[in-house]
Scaffold this motif. Sequence first.
Motif, PDB file in Angstrom:
ATOM      1  N   ARG A   1      28.467 -10.370   8.892  1.00  0.00           N
ATOM      2  CA  ARG A   1      27.812  -9.501   9.874  1.00  0.00           C
ATOM      3  C   ARG A   1      27.720  -8.072   9.322  1.00  0.00           C
ATOM      4  O   ARG A   1      26.676  -7.433   9.402  1.00  0.00           O
ATOM      5  CB  ARG A   1      28.569  -9.542  11.196  1.00  0.00           C
ATOM      6  N   PHE A   2      28.816  -7.577   8.723  1.00  0.00           N
ATOM      7  CA  PHE A   2      28.796  -6.230   8.150  1.00  0.00           C
ATOM      8  C   PHE A   2      27.813  -6.152   6.989  1.00  0.00           C
ATOM      9  O   PHE A   2      27.064  -5.185   6.871  1.00  0.00           O
ATOM     10  CB  PHE A   2      30.194  -5.793   7.706  1.00  0.00           C
ATOM     11  N   TRP A   3      27.801  -7.160   6.133  1.00  0.00           N
ATOM     12  CA  TRP A   3      26.851  -7.174   5.002  1.00  0.00           C
ATOM     13  C   TRP A   3      25.430  -7.026   5.525  1.00  0.00           C
ATOM     14  O   TRP A   3      24.642  -6.278   4.967  1.00  0.00           O
ATOM     15  CB  TRP A   3      26.989  -8.491   4.239  1.00  0.00           C
ATOM     16  N   ALA A   4      25.101  -7.757   6.586  1.00  0.00           N
ATOM     17  CA  ALA A   4      23.749  -7.689   7.156  1.00  0.00           C
ATOM     18  C   ALA A   4      23.471  -6.297   7.743  1.00  0.00           C
ATOM     19  O   ALA A   4      22.411  -5.727   7.500  1.00  0.00           O
ATOM     20  CB  ALA A   4      23.576  -8.761   8.227  1.00  0.00           C
ATOM     21  N   GLU A   5      24.430  -5.749   8.491  1.00  0.00           N
ATOM     22  CA  GLU A   5      24.251  -4.413   9.087  1.00  0.00           C
ATOM     23  C   GLU A   5      24.062  -3.346   8.017  1.00  0.00           C
ATOM     24  O   GLU A   5      23.235  -2.443   8.173  1.00  0.00           O
ATOM     25  CB  GLU A   5      25.479  -4.043   9.925  1.00  0.00           C
TER      26      GLU A   5
ATOM     27  N   CYS B   1      35.907   2.312   3.930  1.00  0.00           N
ATOM     28  CA  CYS B   1      35.473   1.144   3.141  1.00  0.00           C
ATOM     29  C   CYS B   1      34.028   0.792   3.489  1.00  0.00           C
ATOM     30  O   CYS B   1      33.205   0.539   2.608  1.00  0.00           O
ATOM     31  CB  CYS B   1      36.348  -0.068   3.435  1.00  0.00           C
ATOM     32  N   ARG B   2      33.746   0.789   4.771  1.00  0.00           N
ATOM     33  CA  ARG B   2      32.399   0.465   5.238  1.00  0.00           C
ATOM     34  C   ARG B   2      31.396   1.510   4.755  1.00  0.00           C
ATOM     35  O   ARG B   2      30.278   1.183   4.385  1.00  0.00           O
ATOM     36  CB  ARG B   2      32.383   0.346   6.756  1.00  0.00           C
ATOM     37  N   ALA B   3      31.828   2.782   4.750  1.00  0.00           N
ATOM     38  CA  ALA B   3      30.930   3.861   4.335  1.00  0.00           C
ATOM     39  C   ALA B   3      30.567   3.758   2.855  1.00  0.00           C
ATOM     40  O   ALA B   3      29.435   4.087   2.476  1.00  0.00           O
ATOM     41  CB  ALA B   3      31.572   5.212   4.629  1.00  0.00           C
ATOM     42  N   GLU B   4      31.507   3.327   2.009  1.00  0.00           N
ATOM     43  CA  GLU B   4      31.217   3.297   0.577  1.00  0.00           C
ATOM     44  C   GLU B   4      30.552   2.000   0.100  1.00  0.00           C
ATOM     45  O   GLU B   4      30.007   1.958  -0.993  1.00  0.00           O
ATOM     46  CB  GLU B   4      32.473   3.581  -0.249  1.00  0.00           C
ATOM     47  N   MET B   5      30.559   0.969   0.914  1.00  0.00           N
ATOM     48  CA  MET B   5      30.023  -0.326   0.468  1.00  0.00           C
ATOM     49  C   MET B   5      28.555  -0.260   0.038  1.00  0.00           C
ATOM     50  O   MET B   5      28.196  -0.856  -0.986  1.00  0.00           O
ATOM     51  CB  MET B   5      30.240  -1.392   1.541  1.00  0.00           C
ATOM     52  N   PRO B   6      27.667   0.451   0.746  1.00  0.00           N
ATOM     53  CA  PRO B   6      26.285   0.539   0.260  1.00  0.00           C
ATOM     54  C   PRO B   6      26.181   1.165  -1.132  1.00  0.00           C
ATOM     55  O   PRO B   6      25.327   0.777  -1.930  1.00  0.00           O
ATOM     56  CB  PRO B   6      25.581   1.390   1.323  1.00  0.00           C
TER      57      PRO B   6
END
Length: 176
Positions: free
Chosen positions: A109-113, A75-80
């Motif tokens: 925090r994840f959005w910022a990273e 999920c984190r990998a595809e968000m960008p």
Amino acid sequence: MLAVLYTALALGANGALADVAALRDGDMKKLALHEAAVAIPEVALVTMDDAPASLADFHGKWVVLNFWATWCPPCRAEMPSLDALQAALPDLAVVPVATGRNAPEGIARFWAEAEVQHLTSLRDPKSALGKQMGVLGLPVTVILNPDGQEVARLIGDADWSSDSAKAVLAAMMAGN
């Protein structure tokens, strides 16, 4: 062989669906197109600030509804790529829904990273929407038509900023 023939006949019966299917390449090959639109449940969601939200707020627009969680690596990998898709197709609503326990602080925090700039996450703290829509794992992305009905589903992560993804979605939007 019969499955291929049946699929070809079914897609031939719906020219617009066949046109969209032909555009699928790469990760978009995982996108399952529905022959008939499927109603989705009306479930109360919340914003990052705990204000009430609803998918009905997006009626009239094509929606890329992404079920995700901060603890989910794919999920984190595809968000960008979802963020880039929103930037590339501003008439489309890309709506990430953080399902389950995802603290607003952790999301921020994840959005910022990840340098996410074009998305705002809704939250489904009890996973009610995901459960009612049969989301068994994450990520899952569902395409909704302007009437708020599901017309396609992709299970797993994908590059939503790919040329294929943009072409598929643009064709859906053009076909209304």
